[in-house]
Scaffold this motif. Structure first.
Motif, PDB file in Angstrom:
ATOM      1  N   GLN A 142       0.811  -1.215   0.000  1.00  0.00           N
ATOM      2  CA  GLN A 142       0.000   0.000   0.000  1.00  0.00           C
ATOM      3  C   GLN A 142       0.849   1.273   0.000  1.00  0.00           C
ATOM      4  O   GLN A 142       0.473   2.271  -0.629  1.00  0.00           O
ATOM      5  CB  GLN A 142      -0.955   0.001   1.194  1.00  0.00           C
ATOM      6  CG  GLN A 142      -2.168  -0.901   1.034  1.00  0.00           C
ATOM      7  CD  GLN A 142      -1.905  -2.355   1.411  1.00  0.00           C
ATOM      8  OE1 GLN A 142      -0.801  -2.685   1.841  1.00  0.00           O
ATOM      9  NE2 GLN A 142      -2.903  -3.214   1.276  1.00  0.00           N
ATOM     10  N   GLU A 143       1.978   1.236   0.683  1.00  0.00           N
ATOM     11  CA  GLU A 143       2.823   2.428   0.735  1.00  0.00           C
ATOM     12  C   GLU A 143       3.353   2.776  -0.657  1.00  0.00           C
ATOM     13  O   GLU A 143       3.361   3.945  -1.074  1.00  0.00           O
ATOM     14  CB  GLU A 143       3.988   2.208   1.700  1.00  0.00           C
ATOM     15  CG  GLU A 143       4.859   3.442   1.891  1.00  0.00           C
ATOM     16  CD  GLU A 143       5.938   3.247   2.943  1.00  0.00           C
ATOM     17  OE1 GLU A 143       6.838   4.101   3.009  1.00  0.00           O
ATOM     18  OE2 GLU A 143       5.881   2.249   3.695  1.00  0.00           O
ATOM     19  N   LEU A 144       3.779   1.760  -1.395  1.00  0.00           N
ATOM     20  CA  LEU A 144       4.245   1.984  -2.761  1.00  0.00           C
ATOM     21  C   LEU A 144       3.094   2.411  -3.672  1.00  0.00           C
ATOM     22  O   LEU A 144       3.261   3.283  -4.533  1.00  0.00           O
ATOM     23  CB  LEU A 144       4.900   0.709  -3.302  1.00  0.00           C
ATOM     24  CG  LEU A 144       6.224   0.308  -2.650  1.00  0.00           C
ATOM     25  CD1 LEU A 144       6.623  -1.090  -3.094  1.00  0.00           C
ATOM     26  CD2 LEU A 144       7.325   1.305  -2.978  1.00  0.00           C
ATOM     27  N   LEU A 145       1.936   1.798  -3.470  1.00  0.00           N
ATOM     28  CA  LEU A 145       0.770   2.143  -4.277  1.00  0.00           C
ATOM     29  C   LEU A 145       0.399   3.610  -4.088  1.00  0.00           C
ATOM     30  O   LEU A 145       0.021   4.296  -5.052  1.00  0.00           O
ATOM     31  CB  LEU A 145      -0.406   1.243  -3.903  1.00  0.00           C
ATOM     32  CG  LEU A 145      -1.696   1.416  -4.716  1.00  0.00           C
ATOM     33  CD1 LEU A 145      -1.458   1.078  -6.183  1.00  0.00           C
ATOM     34  CD2 LEU A 145      -2.808   0.538  -4.143  1.00  0.00           C
ATOM     35  N   ALA A 146       0.524   4.120  -2.863  1.00  0.00           N
ATOM     36  CA  ALA A 146       0.209   5.524  -2.588  1.00  0.00           C
ATOM     37  C   ALA A 146       1.127   6.448  -3.381  1.00  0.00           C
ATOM     38  O   ALA A 146       0.693   7.491  -3.898  1.00  0.00           O
ATOM     39  CB  ALA A 146       0.338   5.803  -1.092  1.00  0.00           C
ATOM     40  N   THR A 147       2.392   6.058  -3.501  1.00  0.00           N
ATOM     41  CA  THR A 147       3.338   6.857  -4.286  1.00  0.00           C
ATOM     42  C   THR A 147       2.945   6.857  -5.755  1.00  0.00           C
ATOM     43  O   THR A 147       3.000   7.894  -6.430  1.00  0.00           O
ATOM     44  CB  THR A 147       4.764   6.299  -4.125  1.00  0.00           C
ATOM     45  OG1 THR A 147       5.144   6.367  -2.743  1.00  0.00           O
ATOM     46  CG2 THR A 147       5.761   7.082  -4.962  1.00  0.00           C
ATOM     47  N   LEU A 148       2.536   5.708  -6.263  1.00  0.00           N
ATOM     48  CA  LEU A 148       2.087   5.627  -7.658  1.00  0.00           C
ATOM     49  C   LEU A 148       0.850   6.483  -7.881  1.00  0.00           C
ATOM     50  O   LEU A 148       0.763   7.230  -8.871  1.00  0.00           O
ATOM     51  CB  LEU A 148       1.803   4.170  -8.029  1.00  0.00           C
ATOM     52  CG  LEU A 148       1.178   3.938  -9.414  1.00  0.00           C
ATOM     53  CD1 LEU A 148       2.033   4.536 -10.521  1.00  0.00           C
ATOM     54  CD2 LEU A 148       0.955   2.439  -9.651  1.00  0.00           C
ATOM     55  N   PHE A 149      -0.118   6.408  -6.979  1.00  0.00           N
ATOM     56  CA  PHE A 149      -1.333   7.214  -7.115  1.00  0.00           C
ATOM     57  C   PHE A 149      -0.987   8.705  -7.183  1.00  0.00           C
ATOM     58  O   PHE A 149      -1.534   9.447  -8.004  1.00  0.00           O
ATOM     59  CB  PHE A 149      -2.267   6.958  -5.926  1.00  0.00           C
ATOM     60  CG  PHE A 149      -3.049   5.677  -6.017  1.00  0.00           C
ATOM     61  CD1 PHE A 149      -3.039   4.905  -7.161  1.00  0.00           C
ATOM     62  CD2 PHE A 149      -3.808   5.246  -4.931  1.00  0.00           C
ATOM     63  CE1 PHE A 149      -3.765   3.726  -7.247  1.00  0.00           C
ATOM     64  CE2 PHE A 149      -4.541   4.069  -5.007  1.00  0.00           C
ATOM     65  CZ  PHE A 149      -4.527   3.311  -6.160  1.00  0.00           C
ATOM     66  N   LYS A 150      -0.083   9.138  -6.316  1.00  0.00           N
ATOM     67  CA  LYS A 150       0.307  10.545  -6.297  1.00  0.00           C
ATOM     68  C   LYS A 150       0.911  10.952  -7.628  1.00  0.00           C
ATOM     69  O   LYS A 150       0.628  12.044  -8.152  1.00  0.00           O
ATOM     70  CB  LYS A 150       1.303  10.787  -5.157  1.00  0.00           C
ATOM     71  CG  LYS A 150       1.722  12.241  -5.004  1.00  0.00           C
ATOM     72  CD  LYS A 150       2.660  12.421  -3.823  1.00  0.00           C
ATOM     73  CE  LYS A 150       3.088  13.885  -3.674  1.00  0.00           C
ATOM     74  NZ  LYS A 150       4.014  14.054  -2.509  1.00  0.00           N
ATOM     75  N   SER A 151       1.728  10.078  -8.210  1.00  0.00           N
ATOM     76  CA  SER A 151       2.366  10.405  -9.490  1.00  0.00           C
ATOM     77  C   SER A 151       1.354  10.452 -10.626  1.00  0.00           C
ATOM     78  O   SER A 151       1.468  11.277 -11.542  1.00  0.00           O
ATOM     79  CB  SER A 151       3.479   9.392  -9.798  1.00  0.00           C
ATOM     80  OG  SER A 151       2.960   8.119 -10.152  1.00  0.00           O
ATOM     81  N   ILE A 152       0.344   9.579 -10.586  1.00  0.00           N
ATOM     82  CA  ILE A 152      -0.693   9.595 -11.626  1.00  0.00           C
ATOM     83  C   ILE A 152      -1.436  10.924 -11.608  1.00  0.00           C
ATOM     84  O   ILE A 152      -1.778  11.492 -12.653  1.00  0.00           O
ATOM     85  CB  ILE A 152      -1.657   8.404 -11.448  1.00  0.00           C
ATOM     86  CG1 ILE A 152      -0.938   7.088 -11.773  1.00  0.00           C
ATOM     87  CG2 ILE A 152      -2.891   8.563 -12.349  1.00  0.00           C
ATOM     88  CD1 ILE A 152      -1.760   5.841 -11.487  1.00  0.00           C
ATOM     89  N   LEU A 153      -1.667  11.452 -10.423  1.00  0.00           N
ATOM     90  CA  LEU A 153      -2.362  12.731 -10.295  1.00  0.00           C
ATOM     91  C   LEU A 153      -1.533  13.887 -10.850  1.00  0.00           C
ATOM     92  O   LEU A 153      -2.078  14.975 -11.106  1.00  0.00           O
ATOM     93  CB  LEU A 153      -2.705  12.996  -8.829  1.00  0.00           C
ATOM     94  CG  LEU A 153      -3.844  12.142  -8.260  1.00  0.00           C
ATOM     95  CD1 LEU A 153      -3.883  12.238  -6.741  1.00  0.00           C
ATOM     96  CD2 LEU A 153      -5.185  12.567  -8.857  1.00  0.00           C
ATOM     97  N   ASN A 154      -0.248  13.677 -11.046  1.00  0.00           N
ATOM     98  CA  ASN A 154       0.609  14.712 -11.615  1.00  0.00           C
ATOM     99  C   ASN A 154       0.755  14.607 -13.123  1.00  0.00           C
ATOM    100  O   ASN A 154       1.487  15.398 -13.728  1.00  0.00           O
ATOM    101  CB  ASN A 154       2.005  14.647 -10.965  1.00  0.00           C
ATOM    102  CG  ASN A 154       2.003  15.147  -9.533  1.00  0.00           C
ATOM    103  OD1 ASN A 154       1.246  16.042  -9.177  1.00  0.00           O
ATOM    104  ND2 ASN A 154       2.858  14.560  -8.705  1.00  0.00           N
ATOM    105  N   LEU A 155       0.077  13.637 -13.736  1.00  0.00           N
ATOM    106  CA  LEU A 155       0.160  13.497 -15.184  1.00  0.00           C
ATOM    107  C   LEU A 155      -0.383  14.737 -15.887  1.00  0.00           C
ATOM    108  O   LEU A 155      -1.387  15.318 -15.460  1.00  0.00           O
ATOM    109  CB  LEU A 155      -0.624  12.267 -15.652  1.00  0.00           C
ATOM    110  CG  LEU A 155       0.007  10.893 -15.399  1.00  0.00           C
ATOM    111  CD1 LEU A 155      -0.995   9.789 -15.710  1.00  0.00           C
ATOM    112  CD2 LEU A 155       1.281  10.714 -16.231  1.00  0.00           C
ATOM    113  N   THR A 156       0.258  15.115 -16.984  1.00  0.00           N
ATOM    114  CA  THR A 156      -0.208  16.264 -17.769  1.00  0.00           C
ATOM    115  C   THR A 156      -1.294  15.873 -18.761  1.00  0.00           C
ATOM    116  O   THR A 156      -1.907  16.742 -19.385  1.00  0.00           O
ATOM    117  CB  THR A 156       0.960  16.905 -18.530  1.00  0.00           C
ATOM    118  OG1 THR A 156       1.620  15.909 -19.317  1.00  0.00           O
ATOM    119  CG2 THR A 156       1.960  17.512 -17.554  1.00  0.00           C
ATOM    120  N   LYS A 157      -1.507  14.575 -18.918  1.00  0.00           N
ATOM    121  CA  LYS A 157      -2.618  14.078 -19.737  1.00  0.00           C
ATOM    122  C   LYS A 157      -3.478  13.179 -18.872  1.00  0.00           C
ATOM    123  O   LYS A 157      -2.980  12.264 -18.226  1.00  0.00           O
ATOM    124  CB  LYS A 157      -2.110  13.293 -20.960  1.00  0.00           C
ATOM    125  CG  LYS A 157      -3.215  12.572 -21.743  1.00  0.00           C
ATOM    126  CD  LYS A 157      -2.650  11.826 -22.934  1.00  0.00           C
ATOM    127  CE  LYS A 157      -3.687  10.860 -23.546  1.00  0.00           C
ATOM    128  NZ  LYS A 157      -4.909  11.545 -23.985  1.00  0.00           N
TER     129      LYS A 157
END
Length: 334
Positions: A21-36
């Motif tokens: 879950q800790e790694l998944l949270a990091t991935l979720f945060k990065s997806i929210l930073n996508l420019t598309k």
């Protein structure tokens, strides 16, 4: 923040997660930073965890707040985030098979697949999209946990059934390299490819499933690997650095078993396309076994005894698969 438009439409990000879950949270945060904005994000939860479900619900709320709803599917569902819990741990292979199937049924035109231990770069989708007008399978480059470039063996020696250990790391004048394999850590492919080769084979459980899927894709199109960095690894893995470019990473006994066992599945697929060369493939199997012994000595020496046992057991079971009269390949969808 609204995403700018590019040519790659109806992209489904397919994530497979299991107890991280800790790694998944990091991935979720990065997806929210996508420019598309992705059209869908399908989260395959092999743990079927209440904690993960809650995380997905919070992620869905954040995604909706940032990008709004998406184009409704045939059922009228318009959420960008789709939670897909599994009743059993299907492994990476089963998880990606289930995730791609779910995204396909929703109507996805592109599939960007990844594990939970990566973070996507903000312009990751934009970088992939610029290749999508001429190519149907695109493997972006990655950064390692320490921020350095991650070398991936993009060429597969089919006759031996092993990655090419001396494939050049540099890109040619075309700006990309043709590949005949794939990695589900960031591989991106089109709906047409899925229609022609079917869903990823869940029987692999872990290991070689993405390699084989890329091999099958190379039979219907020309997959490429590009220099554009689209993601980075977020999990530190023990490794043995080889000449400053390639690495031999630590692995588990479960992986060791499937590395050997799944060569049986690999050989069966090669038979389907007339690419199986028994003597050469046996030589490749011996080379794979030797490589894993080196890994045990150089990286995982504390697991040497149990590791050797798993390698031998996997090798034995691969021979059973070679002669299984019930075996059939994954069917194409069209």
């Amino acid at each position: 923040m609204r995403a700018r438009m590019v040519s790659m439409d109806k992209v489904a990000i397919v994530v497979v997660t299991y107890r991280r879950q800790e790694l998944l949270a990091t991935l979720f945060k990065s997806i929210l930073n996508l420019t598309k904005a992705p059209w869908r994000v399908v989260i395959v939860d092999n743990e079927h965890s209440d904690t993960t479900r809650q995380m997905v619900e919070e992620f869905e709320s954040a995604v909706t707040g940032q990008w709004g709803k998406t184009i409704p599917d045939s059922s009228g569902e318009d959420s960008r985030v789709v939670y897909a819990p599994q009743s059993d741990n299907l492994g990476g292979a089963g998880g990606f098979s289930a995730g791609v199937k779910r995204a396909y049924e929703l109507g996805a035109q592109w599939f960007w697949v990844m594990d939970d231990d990566v973070a996507v770069e903000p312009e990751g989708l934009d970088k992939l999209a610029k290749w999508s007008d001429k190519h149907e399978v695109i493997q972006g480059s990655r950064l390692d946990y320490d921020g350095g470039p991650f070398y991936w063996q993009y060429h597969f020696i089919v006759s031996l059934g092993i990655p090419d250990p001396i494939a050049p790391a540099a890109f040619g004048l075309a700006g990309y390299r043709v590949m005949n394999t794939m990695c589900f850590e960031g591989g991106c492919f089109s709906r047409r490819v899925v229609e022609r080769i079917g869903f990823p084979d869940p029987r692999f459980f872990i290991y070689w499933d993405d390699t084989l899927y890329g091999y099958l894709a190379s039979k219907v199109t020309t997959p490429i690997v590009v220099p554009d960095v689209v993601m980075r690894r977020t999990r530190e893995i023990g490794n043995w650095d080889i000449a400053g470019v390639r690495q031999l990473n630590s692995t588990s006994d479960m992986n060791r078993y499937h590395i050997m066992r799944n060569r049986g599945y690999m050989a069966r697929y090669f038979m389907q396309y007339g690419d199986y060369r028994p003597v050469l493939f046996a030589l490749g199997t011996a080379a794979t076994f030797t490589k894993e012994l080196i890994r045990l000595v150089a990286v995982d020496r504390s697991s040497f005894g149990s590791g050797v046992k798993k390698l031998v057991t996997g090798w034995w079971d691969s021979r059973k698969l070679l002669h299984d009269p019930e075996w059939k390949p994954m069917p194409p969808l069209k």
